[in-house]
Enzyme design. Structure first.
Site, PDB file in Angstrom:
ATOM      1  N   LYS A  78      33.067 -22.380 -19.266  1.00 25.19           N
ATOM      2  CA  LYS A  78      32.098 -23.326 -19.815  1.00 25.19           C
ATOM      3  C   LYS A  78      32.453 -24.710 -19.297  1.00 25.19           C
ATOM      4  O   LYS A  78      33.628 -25.045 -19.144  1.00 25.19           O
ATOM      5  CB  LYS A  78      32.188 -23.321 -21.337  1.00 25.19           C
ATOM      6  N   GLY A 180      11.009 -21.738 -31.468  1.00 28.13           N
ATOM      7  CA  GLY A 180      11.011 -22.345 -30.135  1.00 28.13           C
ATOM      8  C   GLY A 180      10.862 -21.255 -29.086  1.00 28.13           C
ATOM      9  O   GLY A 180      10.122 -20.291 -29.272  1.00 28.13           O
ATOM     10  N   HIS A 181      11.611 -21.403 -27.997  1.00 29.77           N
ATOM     11  CA  HIS A 181      11.472 -20.439 -26.891  1.00 29.77           C
ATOM     12  C   HIS A 181      11.763 -19.017 -27.353  1.00 29.77           C
ATOM     13  O   HIS A 181      10.926 -18.132 -27.235  1.00 29.77           O
ATOM     14  CB  HIS A 181      12.413 -20.826 -25.749  1.00 29.77           C
ATOM     15  N   VAL A 182      12.960 -18.790 -27.884  1.00 23.61           N
ATOM     16  CA  VAL A 182      13.349 -17.432 -28.277  1.00 23.61           C
ATOM     17  C   VAL A 182      12.559 -16.998 -29.518  1.00 23.61           C
ATOM     18  O   VAL A 182      11.947 -15.919 -29.529  1.00 23.61           O
ATOM     19  CB  VAL A 182      14.871 -17.353 -28.555  1.00 23.61           C
TER      20      VAL A 182
HETATM   21  P1  NAD Z   1      14.461 -24.100 -28.490  1.00 19.92           P
HETATM   22  O1  NAD Z   1      14.939 -25.499 -28.521  1.00 19.92           O
HETATM   23  O2  NAD Z   1      13.302 -23.732 -27.641  1.00 19.92           O
HETATM   24  O3  NAD Z   1      14.110 -23.610 -29.980  1.00 19.92           O
HETATM   25  C1  NAD Z   1      14.822 -23.982 -31.098  1.00 19.92           C
HETATM   26  C2  NAD Z   1      13.810 -24.298 -32.189  1.00 19.92           C
HETATM   27  O4  NAD Z   1      14.515 -24.578 -33.393  1.00 19.92           O
HETATM   28  C3  NAD Z   1      12.954 -25.516 -31.874  1.00 19.92           C
HETATM   29  O5  NAD Z   1      11.577 -25.180 -31.997  1.00 19.92           O
HETATM   30  C4  NAD Z   1      13.379 -26.543 -32.914  1.00 19.92           C
HETATM   31  O6  NAD Z   1      12.337 -27.404 -33.322  1.00 19.92           O
HETATM   32  C5  NAD Z   1      13.834 -25.639 -34.046  1.00 19.92           C
HETATM   33  N1  NAD Z   1      14.703 -26.286 -35.024  1.00 19.92           N
HETATM   34  C6  NAD Z   1      15.567 -27.312 -34.857  1.00 19.92           C
HETATM   35  N2  NAD Z   1      16.147 -27.643 -36.015  1.00 19.92           N
HETATM   36  C7  NAD Z   1      15.652 -26.783 -36.942  1.00 19.92           C
HETATM   37  C8  NAD Z   1      15.885 -26.604 -38.327  1.00 19.92           C
HETATM   38  N3  NAD Z   1      16.717 -27.384 -39.013  1.00 19.92           N
HETATM   39  N4  NAD Z   1      15.219 -25.595 -38.964  1.00 19.92           N
HETATM   40  C9  NAD Z   1      14.357 -24.811 -38.293  1.00 19.92           C
HETATM   41  N5  NAD Z   1      14.094 -24.952 -36.987  1.00 19.92           N
HETATM   42  C10 NAD Z   1      14.727 -25.920 -36.310  1.00 19.92           C
HETATM   43  O7  NAD Z   1      15.752 -23.217 -28.106  1.00 19.92           O
HETATM   44  P2  NAD Z   1      15.797 -21.686 -27.687  1.00 19.92           P
HETATM   45  O8  NAD Z   1      15.991 -21.591 -26.238  1.00 19.92           O
HETATM   46  O9  NAD Z   1      14.686 -20.936 -28.332  1.00 19.92           O
HETATM   47  O10 NAD Z   1      17.179 -21.257 -28.362  1.00 19.92           O
HETATM   48  C11 NAD Z   1      17.284 -21.002 -29.742  1.00 19.92           C
HETATM   49  C12 NAD Z   1      18.699 -20.569 -30.068  1.00 19.92           C
HETATM   50  O11 NAD Z   1      19.027 -19.391 -29.335  1.00 19.92           O
HETATM   51  C13 NAD Z   1      19.791 -21.583 -29.732  1.00 19.92           C
HETATM   52  O12 NAD Z   1      20.828 -21.452 -30.666  1.00 19.92           O
HETATM   53  C14 NAD Z   1      20.280 -21.110 -28.375  1.00 19.92           C
HETATM   54  O13 NAD Z   1      21.606 -21.525 -28.126  1.00 19.92           O
HETATM   55  C15 NAD Z   1      20.198 -19.612 -28.546  1.00 19.92           C
HETATM   56  N6  NAD Z   1      20.090 -18.848 -27.310  1.00 19.92           N
HETATM   57  C16 NAD Z   1      19.020 -19.048 -26.478  1.00 19.92           C
HETATM   58  C17 NAD Z   1      18.912 -18.296 -25.328  1.00 19.92           C
HETATM   59  C18 NAD Z   1      17.723 -18.445 -24.413  1.00 19.92           C
HETATM   60  O14 NAD Z   1      17.527 -17.577 -23.559  1.00 19.92           O
HETATM   61  N7  NAD Z   1      16.938 -19.492 -24.555  1.00 19.92           N
HETATM   62  C19 NAD Z   1      19.875 -17.336 -24.999  1.00 19.92           C
HETATM   63  C20 NAD Z   1      20.944 -17.132 -25.874  1.00 19.92           C
HETATM   64  C21 NAD Z   1      21.040 -17.906 -27.032  1.00 19.92           C
END
Ligand code: NAD
Length: 348
Positions: A78, A180-182
């Site tokens: 990392k 969000g994305h996931v």
């Molecule tokens: P993202 O930023 O697209 O989505 C996160 C969402 O959480 C956002 O819509 C944001 O507004 C919301 N959020 C923030 N604070 C909040 C709260 N207090 N209560 C409710 N919602 C809240 O990120 P992502 O890419 O969807 O990732 C989400 C999680 O999954 C993260 O922890 C990330 O580390 C993990 N992750 C993502 C991936 C990936 O492929 N994108 C892979 C492994 C792990």
């Protein structure tokens, strides 16, 4: 370093400072037993260098376990850049970071993490080939979240099968924290199968959008913990399973894509004691790193990614079954399997 509480036999830890661009970065290589270390780069405004080091040590160890559990030929590493991602970015800073990566000669592959965009990584890629998660280029893997979400969806089904005796999610009540994305893609899979969704997010527009296409009920960010649901799925922040929230949860399964869901390691035992089946986050969300690994291999193949995702779900099932058999916390079982895989790796 050797006495640091987060030090876990890391193979190497590298500090970089480039006065001209202001770059201050730490790259921690936890293990290369299974292959070159891979893990994202985080840019964060740490209060102290000690905090930055702690994050690099802790997150690189986490990547060793995540990559091992995903069955990838990758070790764990990392990078952290110490700075404000809103005000301190410059092309020169990312060029200097690229040279730092290159100086490790492929021991460590970087990608985006918190505070870093694909645009930043494109600048890094002008200085080194040891970068993944790009949008363009021959093997570019692009946005990993659809694959992460698919893995989480399948992991939720595997968990439901063990907790409720059936993996059928139609009519199951599921609370999704973060769309969000996931979380967004996950809601689509769950709604398609007929699950009853309750969602929350801080982004009102996103909530309305997801609710409109899935029929999900919207609740506030605090109310999400009190819902009468079968499954709680964290897909936003870390540390959401903590001594304050756990007593409020009514779900029998916790399974979601967010990283570092447990505020402290002991929450693992606490979940088991409350009879909640927890899908370890770094196993169930391994789809994203599988997608990145396909890019690192030099030739992105959707078939390879799907094959690895199948194996990932089998590994998750093995963890859940073993934990239920031994009445052990799932995280503990997963860590044992990861450590064994790393210890048994044949030198390349
Ligand atoms: P993202 O930023 O697209 O989505 C996160 C969402 O959480 C956002 O819509 C944001 O507004 C919301 N959020 C923030 N604070 C909040 C709260 N207090 N209560 C409710 N919602 C809240 O990120 P992502 O890419 O969807 O990732 C989400 C999680 O999954 C993260 O922890 C990330 O580390 C993990 N992750 C993502 C991936 C990936 O492929 N994108 C892979 C492994 C792990």
């Amino acid at each position: 370093m050797f006495d640091h509480p987060s030090f876990d036999g890391h193979e190497s830890v590298h500090m970089f400072e480039d006065k001209a661009s202001g770059l201050k970065a730490i790259i921690a290589v936890h293990s290369t037993a299974l292959g070159p270390a891979a893990g994202g780069c985080r840019m964060w405004n740490y209060a102290t260098g000690e905090e930055a080091l702690r994050d690099a040590l802790r997150l690189s160890k986490g990547m060793s376990f995540k990559n091992a559990m995903a069955g990838l030929p990758l070790g764990g590493g990392k990078a952290v850049i110490w700075g404000n991602s809103k005000t301190d970015k410059s092309p020169e800073l990312f060029e200097a970071f690229g040279r730092a990566i290159q100086s490790l000669n492929g021991t460590y592959y970087t990608a985006e993490d918190v505070g870093i965009s694909t645009k930043d990584m494109e600048i890094v890629a002008t200085q080194t080939k040891y970068v993944a998660g790009l949008d363009q280029g021959e093997a570019a893997s692009g946005d990993p979240s659809p694959i992460t979400a698919l893995g989480v969806y399948r992991g939720i089904k595997a968990s439901a099968k063990r907790a409720f005796g059936s993996d059928d999610l139609s009519g199951r009540r599921i609370a999704v924290q973060g769309v969000g994305h996931v979380g967004g893609y996950l809601c689509d899979h769950l709604a398609k199968e007929g699950a009853e969704l309750i969602i929350t997010d801080i982004d009102e527009a996103l909530l309305k959008e997801v609710s409109a296409r899935t029929g999900a009920k919207i609740v506030s960010t605090d109310e999400i913990y009190d819902q009468h649901v079968d499954i709680f799925s964290p897909n936003a922040l870390g540390a959401v399973i903590n001594p304050e929230t756990l007593p409020r949860l009514k779900a029998r399964v916790v399974a979601g894509g967010a990283n570092n869901q447990l505020s402290i390691a002991e929450m693992d035992v606490a979940l088991r004691d409350r009879g909640i089946l927890y899908a370890p986050d770094y196993v169930i969300n391994g789809g994203g790193i599988i997608n990145v690994a396909a890019e690192i291999s030099g030739a992105y193949s959707r078939n390879w990614v799907m094959g690895k995702l199948n194996v990932l779900i089998e590994t998750l099932e093995e963890v859940l079954d073993e934990a239920l058999k031994q009445n052990a916390p799932t995280n503990e079982v997963a860590e044992q399997i990861a450590r064994t895989r790393i210890a048994n790796a044949k030198p390349a």
